[in-house]
Design an enzyme around this catalytic site. Structure first.
Site, PDB file in Angstrom:
ATOM      1  N   LYS A 159     -11.231 -32.079  39.692  1.00 39.62           N
ATOM      2  CA  LYS A 159     -12.099 -33.144  40.220  1.00 39.62           C
ATOM      3  C   LYS A 159     -11.323 -34.267  40.881  1.00 39.62           C
ATOM      4  O   LYS A 159     -11.808 -34.877  41.830  1.00 39.62           O
ATOM      5  CB  LYS A 159     -13.013 -33.684  39.127  1.00 39.62           C
ATOM      6  CG  LYS A 159     -12.314 -34.374  37.984  1.00 39.62           C
ATOM      7  CD  LYS A 159     -13.272 -34.583  36.810  1.00 39.62           C
ATOM      8  CE  LYS A 159     -12.596 -35.319  35.687  1.00 39.62           C
ATOM      9  NZ  LYS A 159     -13.287 -35.145  34.392  1.00 39.62           N
ATOM     10  N   ARG A 211     -19.223 -39.971  23.937  1.00 41.07           N
ATOM     11  CA  ARG A 211     -19.758 -39.573  25.238  1.00 41.07           C
ATOM     12  C   ARG A 211     -20.647 -38.363  24.952  1.00 41.07           C
ATOM     13  O   ARG A 211     -21.525 -38.474  24.110  1.00 41.07           O
ATOM     14  CB  ARG A 211     -18.644 -39.319  26.253  1.00 41.07           C
ATOM     15  CG  ARG A 211     -19.138 -39.489  27.704  1.00 41.07           C
ATOM     16  CD  ARG A 211     -18.065 -39.331  28.761  1.00 41.07           C
ATOM     17  NE  ARG A 211     -17.677 -37.931  28.963  1.00 41.07           N
ATOM     18  CZ  ARG A 211     -16.784 -37.532  29.875  1.00 41.07           C
ATOM     19  NH1 ARG A 211     -16.194 -38.425  30.665  1.00 41.07           N
ATOM     20  NH2 ARG A 211     -16.480 -36.254  30.007  1.00 41.07           N
TER      21      ARG A 211
HETATM   22  C1  PLP Z   1     -12.382 -34.911  33.463  1.00 40.50           C
HETATM   23  C2  PLP Z   1     -12.586 -34.039  32.284  1.00 40.50           C
HETATM   24  C3  PLP Z   1     -11.490 -33.356  31.725  1.00 40.50           C
HETATM   25  C4  PLP Z   1     -10.073 -33.541  32.217  1.00 40.50           C
HETATM   26  O1  PLP Z   1      -9.581 -34.763  31.776  1.00 40.50           O
HETATM   27  P1  PLP Z   1      -8.054 -35.213  32.022  1.00 40.50           P
HETATM   28  O2  PLP Z   1      -7.917 -36.433  31.229  1.00 40.50           O
HETATM   29  O3  PLP Z   1      -7.914 -35.432  33.487  1.00 40.50           O
HETATM   30  O4  PLP Z   1      -7.188 -34.103  31.531  1.00 40.50           O
HETATM   31  C5  PLP Z   1     -11.747 -32.510  30.663  1.00 40.50           C
HETATM   32  N1  PLP Z   1     -12.995 -32.352  30.166  1.00 40.50           N
HETATM   33  C6  PLP Z   1     -14.067 -32.984  30.675  1.00 40.50           C
HETATM   34  C7  PLP Z   1     -15.407 -32.775  30.063  1.00 40.50           C
HETATM   35  C8  PLP Z   1     -13.890 -33.862  31.754  1.00 40.50           C
HETATM   36  O5  PLP Z   1     -14.955 -34.498  32.261  1.00 40.50           O
END
Ligand code: PLP
Length: 354
Positions: free
Chosen positions: A36, A129
């Site tokens: 992302k 969350r």
């Molecule tokens: C963005 C996201 C990740 C990745 O997080 P990082 O801190 O960039 O490794 C993993 N799981 C979910 C649900 C996310 O939204």
């Protein structure tokens, strides 16, 4: 017009991915490479694949659609919107879920398409969350899912350090593993995936803390920046400058450090304050708050200071630098995760893969 631009060093990225995938594999953990931060750019995602990730994962369906060519399972990270159920089933293999209403809709759509969509149920271990917070609710929903024709319960997962700042530990991830075992005993199905979070879980691996049972991590920031994000420590043998921002200097002048005249509000409605440092070499860069948040960039030249700026102008102090910057020169910045996200999303910033 080639500036500002983000330069993405694919060799360095590949090195980061290989290093971290190896670290995870040694502990029996597969990596879902999170795309992302670079908006699902397929050329960058390919480096994840070449570096050994087992899945590609993104929060947005638009990004996952760009990744169709890759023959690895795609995971939708953000809980699906019911209104996008059709696309979720069409373009992703797995989605993270925490609402039965949504799961039922996915099941209906998948059945219509003659598919089985895979579900990872999210458990909230305290970060507040997404996910089921109360354990009994999880077992209730598992029972319901087992009656649905279009979905398959692939596993369970959690997400930490995103809202509440809760750090992954042997204790909270142990609870996730235990819930997996309980599901196995109660329903006689083995959740094949226990997804233990994001880059903030890596500190456990780096410190050799046993997290037996966790077999997947979803990693973004650690791959692109070489950081474990629970404590912000650098991961050995990785690069922190895979993504760099390059911008052009459009004015260089000696000026006082105090504005002249009565001080009112600036372009963003704040009354600014200044320190009198005498006459300084000030440089304006063609880069603004429309492109980037100045708190998320750091000049590569550590003797250059960020003074501030507005929508389209960044003002730097170059007085202390050993480099004699001139109009037309390019200047480089390192980016934090938030900086990479904004820069990659901005239509004004060019992207250059090197
Ligand atoms: C963005 C996201 C990740 C990745 O997080 P990082 O801190 O960039 O490794 C993993 N799981 C979910 C649900 C996310 O939204």
């Amino acid at each position: 017009m080639n500036y500002p631009k983000v330069q993405i060093d694919l060799k360095k990225l590949k090195h980061n991915v290989e290093t971290i995938v190896k670290l995870c594999k040694e502990k029996g953990i597969e990596v879902a490479g999170v795309t992302k931060v670079f908006c699902g750019n397929p050329e960058i995602a390919k480096v994840y694949i070449d570096g050994g990730v087992s899945y590609l994962a993104d929060s947005r369906i638009e990004n996952l659609i760009k990744l169709m060519e890759f023959n690895v399972p795609k995971i939708l990270l953000r809980l699906p919107m019911i209104s996008e159920a059709d696309k979720v089933v069409e373009y992703t293999d797995i989605s993270l879920n925490s609402e039965l209403k949504t799961i039922k809709e996915l099941s209906i759509v998948a059945s219509e398409k003659g598919k089985k969509h895979k579900i990872i149920l999210m458990v909230d271990l305290g970060d507040l969350r997404e996910g089921y917070f109360y354990e009994d609710e999880i077992y209730e929903v598992v029972e319901e899912i087992l009656n649905l024709k279009g979905v398959e319960l692939l596993g369970i997962g959690t997400n930490l350090t995103c809202y509440g700042g809760v750090i992954p530990s042997q204790k909270n991830l142990g609870k996730l593993v235990k819930i997996g075992k309980n599901i196995e005993e109660r329903f006689n199905i083995k959740p094949s995936i226990i997804s233990g979070g994001n880059s903030s879980s890596l500190h456990l691996l780096l410190n050799d803390v046993k997290i037996q049972g966790i077999n997947m991590l979803r990693l973004g920031e650690s791959l692109v920046l070489g950081l474990e994000t629970a404590y912000g420590n650098r991961i050995q043998d990785t690069y922190d400058d895979v993504f760099q921002l390059v911008a052009e200097i459009i004015e260089v002048k000696e000026k006082p450090s105090l504005p002249v005249g009565e001080i009112g509000k600036n372009a963003f409605g704040k009354i600014p304050r200044f320190e009198d440092k005498g006459i300084r070499k000030r440089m304006i860069v063609a880069l603004g708050k429309q492109d980037i948040d100045f708190d998320t960039i750091v000049p590569e030249d550590s003797k250059v200071a960020i003074l501030g700026g507005s929508s389209d102008h960044l003002i730097l102090d170059g007085t202390d630098s050993e480099v004699d910057y001139k109009v037309g020169d390019k200047i480089k910045f390192k980016l934090s995760y938030g900086g990479i996200l904004r820069a990659m999303t901005s239509e004004y910033i060019k992207k250059e893969l090197i």
